[in-house]
Scaffold this motif. Structure first.
Motif, mmCIF file in Angstrom:
data_model
loop_
_atom_site.group_PDB
_atom_site.id
_atom_site.type_symbol
_atom_site.label_atom_id
_atom_site.label_comp_id
_atom_site.label_asym_id
_atom_site.label_seq_id
_atom_site.Cartn_x
_atom_site.Cartn_y
_atom_site.Cartn_z
ATOM 1 N N LYS A 158 10.071 5.488 2.020
ATOM 2 C CA LYS A 158 9.033 4.750 2.743
ATOM 3 C C LYS A 158 8.348 3.750 1.792
ATOM 4 O O LYS A 158 8.087 2.607 2.158
ATOM 5 C CB LYS A 158 8.001 5.715 3.339
ATOM 6 N N ASN A 164 0.832 -1.209 0.000
ATOM 7 C CA ASN A 164 0.000 0.000 0.000
ATOM 8 C C ASN A 164 0.870 1.263 0.000
ATOM 9 O O ASN A 164 1.219 1.801 1.050
ATOM 10 C CB ASN A 164 -0.900 -0.057 1.239
ATOM 11 N N THR A 176 8.776 -4.993 2.389
ATOM 12 C CA THR A 176 8.067 -5.744 3.433
ATOM 13 C C THR A 176 7.120 -6.758 2.797
ATOM 14 O O THR A 176 7.042 -7.920 3.208
ATOM 15 C CB THR A 176 7.283 -4.749 4.324
ATOM 16 N N HIS A 181 -1.239 4.741 2.312
ATOM 17 C CA HIS A 181 -0.323 4.812 3.449
ATOM 18 C C HIS A 181 0.957 5.578 3.132
ATOM 19 O O HIS A 181 1.859 5.630 3.948
ATOM 20 C CB HIS A 181 0.049 3.395 3.929
ATOM 21 N N ALA A 198 11.208 -3.792 6.910
ATOM 22 C CA ALA A 198 10.630 -2.483 7.234
ATOM 23 C C ALA A 198 11.666 -1.559 7.852
ATOM 24 O O ALA A 198 11.581 -0.338 7.728
ATOM 25 C CB ALA A 198 9.450 -2.670 8.191
ATOM 26 N N ARG A 257 10.421 0.726 1.415
ATOM 27 C CA ARG A 257 10.333 -0.139 2.601
ATOM 28 C C ARG A 257 9.026 -0.930 2.599
ATOM 29 O O ARG A 257 9.007 -2.128 2.874
ATOM 30 C CB ARG A 257 10.394 0.705 3.875
ATOM 31 N N ILE A 258 7.943 -0.240 2.319
ATOM 32 C CA ILE A 258 6.644 -0.927 2.333
ATOM 33 C C ILE A 258 6.656 -2.061 1.301
ATOM 34 O O ILE A 258 6.225 -3.182 1.571
ATOM 35 C CB ILE A 258 5.499 0.073 2.028
#
Ligand SMILES: Cc1cc2nc3c(=O)[nH]c(=O)nc-3n(C[C@H](O)[C@H](O)[C@H](O)COP(=O)(O)OP(=O)(O)OC[C@H]3O[C@@H](n4cnc5c(N)ncnc54)[C@H](O)[C@@H]3O)c2cc1C
Ligand code: SF4
Ligand code: FES
Lengths: 141, 681
Positions: free
Chosen positions: B135, B117, B142, B121, B665, B138-139
């Motif tokens: 970010k 997402n 993950t 997010h 993450a 990272r998402i």
């Protein structure tokens, strides 16, 4: 690792899919800004969050861990959030013993309609973690 | 056990490290037009992912959910022999199903597809630039880790019960029950009061056509009573709902009515001799009834009811006059409360609304007998009402010569009362003013309003007719105060069009009170273990636009004013809509249940029994070792987090998998590569 060099705090958020994850979605749909320090991980319920995961996250360099669940009484699975609440209380004690400030672990009730609240919780948490400074890495003890 | 259809070897237990190494993952980064690409450097996300272990293919595209976007995924699955897919795009709530279906069409097990997402997010909540891009990376990583640990799964097939429960017998519930029954399925209709009909039975004539409300409602009520497929339970409440889609078990508590409906011939002798007199709820306190009564003559089921609470005493019997007067001997003081258990496949909630209490608005003198709520005014207008349809004010029975209607009483007031618009008050107030003018042609009708909302078919025209032909005076502005001065009530307010203070004398004041959810809906929501109420307490839909009749619990649907204030056509439409949803569920040959549930490794389980009492669904039984019933398990994972031997795991969200996700993450990211060119600002 960790944010040892005084940089931005790093947060992992375990968000239950029925309430808090959806609340974070709503913050997005409503375009409510908050700092980008948090990486959300969707879990079925706050009750799924194993205390070991939280310890793991600190060991891997998190400065803060957020657990998001449904408000009391609203857990999609009836009572997972109550179990989370009990576990978090114990975990905080354990963290203190490990030399990690218990405030680095947060349990928050955020419903699917509370996009604003999600953004506020993250912003406040980031601010507090900045004041606390970087977490001591557990394996450094 | 679910059937699993992957060529990969795997253990039946936890996702094994062997699986991880074999995943060939494709990562697809969506621009979502400007929604993501305007904030996140999508090219860089794709580029980072392409170098991430386990990812064999990564690309970006303008709209992944579009047909060409889906084709791109399908083609890559075939060409690169992908056995895992991550789509970095919008929330999984939006398109997880879309991408999983596309992958399945290309031969990939859908449980090997996950959404990262990076819109809701990330790009929608952050400023453009490096931080947002990092970010997003990272998402996405993950989710790559998650896919590495995912197992191919097949949905569990479930049989279902062919019956439907409808809760609430207002017009929405009636319509739903009739439609489901007409399609050939059995219906249990539960109504808490002694009759079905709901609020529509109390109305006089209905806007905008002015049909008589009872004349159009009662034939449907009779149809419910006569329908061979409908079992009607009045005086009843749903106490508990357990189970899951297709297989709910409900416990209903039916209060005794102390009157045998088959013997009661509606002669009314019982009520005449009953010494008790209490306010009649149906007339909203404007008339009185005995402890034994019938709410209105056309009530369904058509029988008198003895109200235990106001009767002088049943156990021990203190009075018994009604029984002596009852010629057919229909009164049975030994009737008992009953607990009825039923298995149903689908549930429709149609619990309707109540009015916000006038007492909440002390500035309008709610205790004055001539300050009434709009349903009381409906009763005054009704031929079956306490005044036989003549408009007489409660205090002294005189015909009021000036009636003031105050709109938005308690609505649209986020500070003190209800923040929302109650949607129907503009319309029924116009109707009230019109019907009053027809009944009392020399009377004055004055309406205080904030603005007029009349978006329904024929509604605007109706308002104009009332304003122009019937010479009703509309004053724009909120009334500030209502107080009594001798014979008269005084309404004080401000006309916001002229800026003038206005004060008018009135004989009767009608407060158009806010519509609120029915009082017991909260309790019902609790039994459903569902975050199914919105911030105002109305039943919440699974999606406000695209799934307006569903709740988040499979097989539970909503209809009528329980979902939000609405008029009769809206309630009927939703009743039929929810029925159609229930019918399509009940007529499916078989239902499927998510396979992402808990699983026990029998070798590790010590049989300690910590898990079983934790499960809210009773899905775990322990003999030697624990066993999970995968039909009952809803996959919350509470037991997994509690298992001291690590024997329980949640399919596709195991501890090992989660550990890898947390690591991704938090992992450091390299500096942006100059060649790619990072968008900033
Ligand atoms: C003053 C006034 C005038 C109106 N005039 C018009 C008009 O002219 N035209 C028009 O189109 N609309 C009009 N309306 C709106 C109309 O009343 C509603 O649209 C309609 O009644 C909604 O039907 P419903 O079945 O959703 O709810 P309801 O009529 O409220 O029915 C709900 C039923 O569920 C039952 N119930 C509630 N909780 C439970 C429970 N837990 N278990 C079992 N049973 C339960 C209740 O007893 C009730 O019988 C008017 C409304 C008001 C207030
Ligand atoms: S995951 Fe465990 S506790 Fe939750 S429903 Fe399944 S068996 Fe019950
Ligand atoms: S589902 Fe949200 S806390 Fe349990």
């Amino acid at each position: 690792m960790g944010s040892g060099n005084g940089s931005e705090p790093r947060i992992v958020a375990f968000l239950c899919r029925w309430c808090s994850y959806a609340g974070a979605d709503l913050a997005g749909t409503s375009r409510i800004k908050y700092p980008p320090n948090v990486v959300p991980i969707r879990v079925p319920c706050s009750g799924r969050v194993d205390p070991q995961w939280v310890l793991d996250a600190f060991e891997k360099g998190a400065d803060g861990v957020l657990i998001g669940g449904c408000h009391p009484g609203d857990c999609h699975y009836v009572s997972g959030n109550y179990k989370a609440r009990r576990r978090v209380a114990l975990l905080k004690k354990l963290l203190t013993q490990l030399g990690i400030e218990p405030e680095r672990l947060r349990l928050e009730w955020i419903s699917a309609t509370e996009g604003q609240r999600f953004a506020r919780v993250v912003s406040d948490f980031v601010r507090e973690l900045k004041e606390l400074g970087p977490a001591r890495v557990m394996s450094d003890r | 056990m679910p059937k699993r259809s992957d060529t990969l070897s795997h253990s039946t237990h936890h996702s094994s490290p062997v699986t991880h190494h074999r995943r060939r993952i494709g990562a697809f980064v969506c621009h979502c037009g400007h929604n993501i690409a305007g904030v996140v450097d999508v090219k860089r996300v794709a580029e980072e992912l392409s170098r991430y272990p386990g990812v064999v293919y990564a690309t970006d595209y303008e709209y992944m959910c579009s047909d060409p976007g889906q084709d791109l995924i399908k083609r890559a699955i075939r060409e690169h022999r992908l056995n895992g897919v991550v789509v970095a795009a919008c929330s999984p709530a939006m398109h997880e199903a879309t991408f999983r279906r596309a992958a399945e069409e290309a031969g990939l097990n859908p449980y090997l597809v996950e959404c990262a997402n990076i819109r809701e997010h990330c790009s929608w909540v952050h400023d453009p630039g490096e931080e947002a891009t990092r970010k997003a990376i990272r998402i996405a990583k993950t989710m790559v880790e998650k896919v590495k640990g995912n197992m191919p799964l097949e949905p569990v097939e479930v049989t279902h019960v062919d019956k439907c429960l409808v809760v609430g017998g207002g017009i929405a519930g009636i319509q739903a029950a009739l439609d489901v029954a007409e399609a050939g399925f059995e219906v249990i209709l539960v109504e808490k009061s002694p009759t079905i009909g709901g609020h529509m039975a109390q109305l006089s004539e209905t806007f905008p056509t002015l049909d008589c409300s009872q004349c159009i409602l009662t034939p449907k009520m009779v149809e419910v009573e006569r329908h061979p497929k409908i079992r009607l339970l009045v005086n009843s409440a749903v106490e508990e709902i357990t189970g899951y889609i297709g297989n709910y078990r409900v416990r209903i508590r039916r209060k005794p009515s102390y009157v045998d409906p088959d013997l009661c011939n509606l002669c009314g002798e019982c009520e005449k001799v009953c010494p008790v007199r209490v306010p009649n709820e149906f007339d909203r306190g404007l008339s009185e009834r005995g402890a034994i009564y019938i709410p209105f003559p056309q009530a369904v089921p058509s029988t008198y009811t003895l109200d235990e609470e106001t009767c002088l005493g049943i156990k021990p019997l203190i009075c018994g006059k009604c029984s002596e007067a009852c010629e057919p001997g229909a009164i049975d003081f030994d009737m008992q409360e009953e607990i009825i258990e039923e298995d149903v496949g689908a549930i429709i909630l149609a619990t309707g609304y109540d009015l916000y209490e006038t007492r909440a608005l002390p500035e309008y003198s709610p205790d004055d007998p001539d300050v009434i709520d709009p349903l009381q005014f409906e009763r005054l207008l009704s031929a079956t009402g306490p005044t036989r349809g003549e408009i007489r004010r409660p205090s002294d029975g005189k015909v009021p010569k000036t009636v003031v209607f105050i709109q938005c009483a308690g609505s649209r007031d986020p500070e003190l009362h209800k923040p929302y618009c109650s949607a129907i008050c503009c319309m029924y107030t116009a109707k009230h003013a019109l019907l009053y003018k027809h009944a009392v042609p020399d009377g004055r009708a004055i309406v205080f309003y904030i603005d007029i909302r009349a978006p329904g078919k024929g509604y605007e025209e109706f308002i104009h007719r009332v304003m122009e032909e019937d010479r009703v005076l509309y004053i724009r502005g909120k009334a500030a105060k209502v107080f009594r001065e001798g014979e008269k009530l005084v309404v004080r307010g401000v006309d916001t069009l002229s800026g003038q203070r206005v004060e008018v004398e009135a004989d009767l004041v009608v407060l158009a009170m806010a519509v609120v959810p029915s009082a017991c809906v909260e309790e019902l929501a609790r039994t459903l273990r569902l975050s199914c109420l919105d911030e105002n307490g109305f039943l919440k839909e699974a999606h406000p636009k695209l799934r307006p009749l569903e709740t988040l619990a499979g097989g539970i649907f909503i209809a009528g004013a329980a979902q939000g204030p609405k008029d009769i056509p809206g309630a009927v439409t939703q009743g039929s809509g929810a029925a159609a949803k229930a019918i399509s569920l009940l007529s499916a040959p078989c239902l499927t249940h998510s396979p992402e549930v808990a699983e026990v490794d029998e070798e590790l389980c010590s049989g300690c029994r910590v898990c079983a009492p934790l499960c809210p669904y009773g899905a775990i039984t322990v003999e030697e070792v624990a066993q999970v019933n995968e039909l009952l398990c809803e996959g919350c994972g509470t037991c997994v987090a509690a298992c001291p031997s690590g024997a329980l795991t949640l399919r596709n969200l195991g501890d090992e998998q989660l550990g890898a996700m947390v690591e991704a993450a938090l992992a450091e990211l390299g500096p942006a590569r100059a060649a790619v060119g990072v968008k900033d600002g």
